[in-house]
Design an enzyme around this catalytic site. Structure first.
Site, PDB file in Angstrom:
ATOM      1  N   CYS A   6      -5.113  12.785  25.422  1.00  0.00           N
ATOM      2  CA  CYS A   6      -6.167  12.545  25.564  1.00  0.00           C
ATOM      3  C   CYS A   6      -6.672  12.571  27.377  1.00  0.00           C
ATOM      4  CB  CYS A   6      -6.835  11.588  24.851  1.00  0.00           C
ATOM      5  SG  CYS A   6      -6.767  11.498  23.297  1.00  0.00           S
TER       6      CYS A   6
HETATM    7  N1  NAD Z   1      -3.965  11.383  19.652  1.00  0.00           N
HETATM    8  C1  NAD Z   1      -4.408  10.413  19.708  1.00  0.00           C
HETATM    9  O1  NAD Z   1      -3.685   9.797  20.206  1.00  0.00           O
HETATM   10  C2  NAD Z   1      -5.990  10.888  19.639  1.00  0.00           C
HETATM   11  C3  NAD Z   1      -6.886   9.724  19.830  1.00  0.00           C
HETATM   12  C4  NAD Z   1      -8.187   9.733  19.773  1.00  0.00           C
HETATM   13  C5  NAD Z   1      -8.914  11.701  19.892  1.00  0.00           C
HETATM   14  N2  NAD Z   1      -8.009  11.882  19.891  1.00  0.00           N
HETATM   15  C6  NAD Z   1      -8.189  13.704  19.245  1.00  0.00           C
HETATM   16  O2  NAD Z   1      -8.275  13.412  17.680  1.00  0.00           O
HETATM   17  C7  NAD Z   1      -8.101  15.615  18.095  1.00  0.00           C
HETATM   18  C8  NAD Z   1      -6.599  15.455  17.198  1.00  0.00           C
HETATM   19  O3  NAD Z   1      -6.224  14.723  18.154  1.00  0.00           O
HETATM   20  P1  NAD Z   1      -4.170  14.541  17.699  1.00  0.00           P
HETATM   21  O4  NAD Z   1      -3.859  13.714  18.081  1.00  0.00           O
HETATM   22  O5  NAD Z   1      -4.775  14.260  15.596  1.00  0.00           O
HETATM   23  O6  NAD Z   1      -3.858  16.339  17.439  1.00  0.00           O
HETATM   24  P2  NAD Z   1      -2.551  16.826  16.649  1.00  0.00           P
HETATM   25  O7  NAD Z   1      -1.923  18.287  17.216  1.00  0.00           O
HETATM   26  O8  NAD Z   1      -1.780  15.784  16.197  1.00  0.00           O
HETATM   27  O9  NAD Z   1      -3.325  17.285  14.936  1.00  0.00           O
HETATM   28  C9  NAD Z   1      -3.851  18.382  14.869  1.00  0.00           C
HETATM   29  C10 NAD Z   1      -3.329  19.050  13.271  1.00  0.00           C
HETATM   30  O10 NAD Z   1      -4.292  19.969  12.905  1.00  0.00           O
HETATM   31  C11 NAD Z   1      -4.148  20.590  12.238  1.00  0.00           C
HETATM   32  N3  NAD Z   1      -4.823  22.119  13.256  1.00  0.00           N
HETATM   33  C12 NAD Z   1      -5.343  23.336  13.922  1.00  0.00           C
HETATM   34  N4  NAD Z   1      -5.638  23.804  13.319  1.00  0.00           N
HETATM   35  C13 NAD Z   1      -6.099  23.978  12.204  1.00  0.00           C
HETATM   36  C14 NAD Z   1      -7.365  24.086  11.735  1.00  0.00           C
HETATM   37  N5  NAD Z   1      -7.839  25.255  12.112  1.00  0.00           N
HETATM   38  N6  NAD Z   1      -8.112  23.870  10.179  1.00  0.00           N
HETATM   39  C15 NAD Z   1      -6.495  22.896  10.075  1.00  0.00           C
HETATM   40  N7  NAD Z   1      -6.057  21.999  10.801  1.00  0.00           N
HETATM   41  C16 NAD Z   1      -5.697  22.569  12.199  1.00  0.00           C
HETATM   42  C17 NAD Z   1      -2.696  20.940  13.363  1.00  0.00           C
HETATM   43  O11 NAD Z   1      -1.809  21.531  12.492  1.00  0.00           O
HETATM   44  C18 NAD Z   1      -2.277  19.595  13.539  1.00  0.00           C
HETATM   45  O12 NAD Z   1      -1.664  19.171  12.315  1.00  0.00           O
HETATM   46  C19 NAD Z   1      -7.961  15.621  19.382  1.00  0.00           C
HETATM   47  O13 NAD Z   1      -9.979  16.066  19.700  1.00  0.00           O
HETATM   48  C20 NAD Z   1      -7.863  15.171  20.331  1.00  0.00           C
HETATM   49  O14 NAD Z   1      -8.480  14.712  21.513  1.00  0.00           O
HETATM   50  C21 NAD Z   1      -6.730  12.476  19.583  1.00  0.00           C
END
Ligand code: NAD
Length: 445
Positions: A276
């Protein structure tokens, strides 16, 4: 009374007969899906990664915040299932999008995951569905990117289906808060959508905070992360200045935080990490160009934070020179901690990777030790480091390095032993002082 798409959906939410879908079962999506299931909804998780399906079917969680028994329990109770079959989106009444929003190689927003997901949803979109974007993004995405793709279906937002934005505030490793106890910002495209979101999220999390528009909600998330990035840059700058003056920045922060108002502590480190803070601010920087508005603070914070790994290696090289009479180019360094923060296995954007690269660039060599990360996986920028494995914890091994660089302050490490067995320690986290361990060969950086 005749039923409308909104009244039907609201009734389904109120009776918890609504089916929820979560797209993207990663750090954000899996805990969110569990929270929805535990609130009593039947939830379908969607992901393109088949290895996640295998793990979920076996009741094995790959996210620390979700214990195996919760995942297995919700699956056995029939409240959670996962699939790669996106045709099942049609059966979902409420859909939350939690896919990645990284930067491109040119550090521009990469919305391709969000776009592809919206195209998939559009294929089976039907009246009465509520689609919520939860991925972090710049103000305007819900309205300018998501809505037009969904409306290509011929259905209209606010009349046939409903959309909104609700940012995630997940903090992996935080034992005080979890998804259901973190207040949730919500904003819909129009009043009906906001009402629907309040009803749905209000039944899933403790506190819902409605805001004026989807763009406001998008800006809230970026503001929170920019606030962190800028404040971390400030203490990183102060660290370098105070170092030159012989003042310990950690002592300064500890004393400053005794002020009961108007000050909030942030801590320096070897650089920014995680999915992030190093990335999200640049979503705003990019969007602000459209409005001819400079974002100097954000850029400067990025510059200072990015310079930190090099600063740490400079301190390491100096200490090797002064305390051991050895050049970095002839030294072998143990990096303690590969994860970007303590007690988690997440290495995304971890400064440790940059530290490793700089050591190699300067002719030195390294090993690393991280109980959470047994092997360096494939990463986009550091493919050449792939496959290196964490060393085990042994006195003989630790004694064999010229210096130990503490990059991550995992709790479950015997720091006293580390101090006893090492000839030189570079501490970027103040972890030794916090445990009252001090010695001449422990250098803060
Ligand atoms: N990790 C954190 O702490 C956090 C906190 C707040 C916000 N976010 C935001 O949340 C969002 C997700 O982050 P995350 O950390 O969970 O990412 P991540 O990489 O852990 O998970 C994303 C998931 O999406 C899947 N994916 C990718 N393309 C896809 C598609 N076309 N269809 C379905 N699934 C698909 C991936 O396989 C993966 O399992 C981002 O925008 C991130 O900035 C993350």
């Amino acid at each position: 009374m005749t039923s409308t798409p909104s009244s039907t959906l609201l009734a389904a939410i109120q009776s918890k007969s609504a089916r929820a879908g979560v797209i993207g079962l990663g750090y954000v999506g899996l805990p969110l899906a569990m929270t929805m299931a535990r609130a009593g909804y039947c939830v379908t998780g969607f992901d393109i990664d088949p290895t996640k399906m295998v793990a979920i079917e076996a009741g094995k969680s790959y996210i620390e915040a979700v214990p195996d028994h919760i995942l297995a329990g919700e699956t056995a109770a029939g409240r959670f299932s996962a699939t790669t079959d996106f045709a099942q989106l049609r059966d979902c009444d409420v859909i939350a999008i939690c896919v990645p929003t990284p930067l491109t190689h040119h550090r521009d927003p990469d919305l391709s995951y969000v776009e592809k997901t919206c195209e998939k949803i559009a294929e089976t979109l039907r009246p009465g569905q509520l689609i919520v974007l939860e991925s972090t993004t710049y103000p305007g995405t819900t309205d300018e990117v998501m809505k037009p793709i969904l409306e290509k279906s011929g259905l209209r937002s606010g009349e046939d289906f409903f959309i909104g934005y609700s940012p995630e505030r997940e903090d992996p490793g935080n034992r005080e808060f979890e998804t259901s106890t973190i207040p949730k910002i919500v904003a819909g495209d129009g009043e009906a959508a906001t009402e629907m979101m309040q009803a749905f999220y209000g039944s899933v999390v403790k506190t819902v905070v409605p805001v004026a528009s989807t763009a406001t909600a998008e800006a809230v998330k970026l503001t929170e992360n920019i606030f962190r990035a800028v404040n971390i840059a400030l203490v990183n700058e102060l660290k370098v200045v105070y170092e030159a003056m012989g003042i310990d920045v950690w002592d300064v922060i500890d004393a400053a935080k005794t002020k009961p108002f108007g000050y909030m502590p942030f801590y320096p480190g070897p650089g920014l990490g995680g999915h992030c803070i190093p990335i999200d601010p640049f979503y705003l920087t990019w969007k602000s160009r459209e409005y001819d508005q400079p974002t100097r603070f954000i850029e400067l914070a990025g510059e200072i934070n990015t310079a930190m790994p090099r600063h740490v290696i400079t301190r390491l090289a100096e200490a090797l020179d002064i305390k051991a009479g050895k050049a970095l180019s002839r030294s072998k360094i143990l990096i303690l901690g590969l994860a970007y923060k303590k007690n988690v296995p997440d290495i995304r954007e971890s400064p440790s990777l940059k530290l490793m690269e700089i050591i190699l660039e300067r002719g030195g060599d390294f090993d690393y030790c991280d109980p959470f990360v047994p092997e360096i996986p494939q990463t986009r920028e550091y493919g050449h480091l792939r496959g290196r494995r964490s060393i085990g914890w042994s006195e003989a091994d630790i004694r064999s390095y010229d210096a130990v660089l503490v990059a991550t302050d995992h709790d479950d490490v015997d720091y006293q032993a580390l101090a006893d067995w090492s000839s030189l320690v570079i501490d970027t986290r103040n972890v030794f002082a916090r445990r009252n361990i001090s010695a001449d060969h422990i250098v803060k950086a």
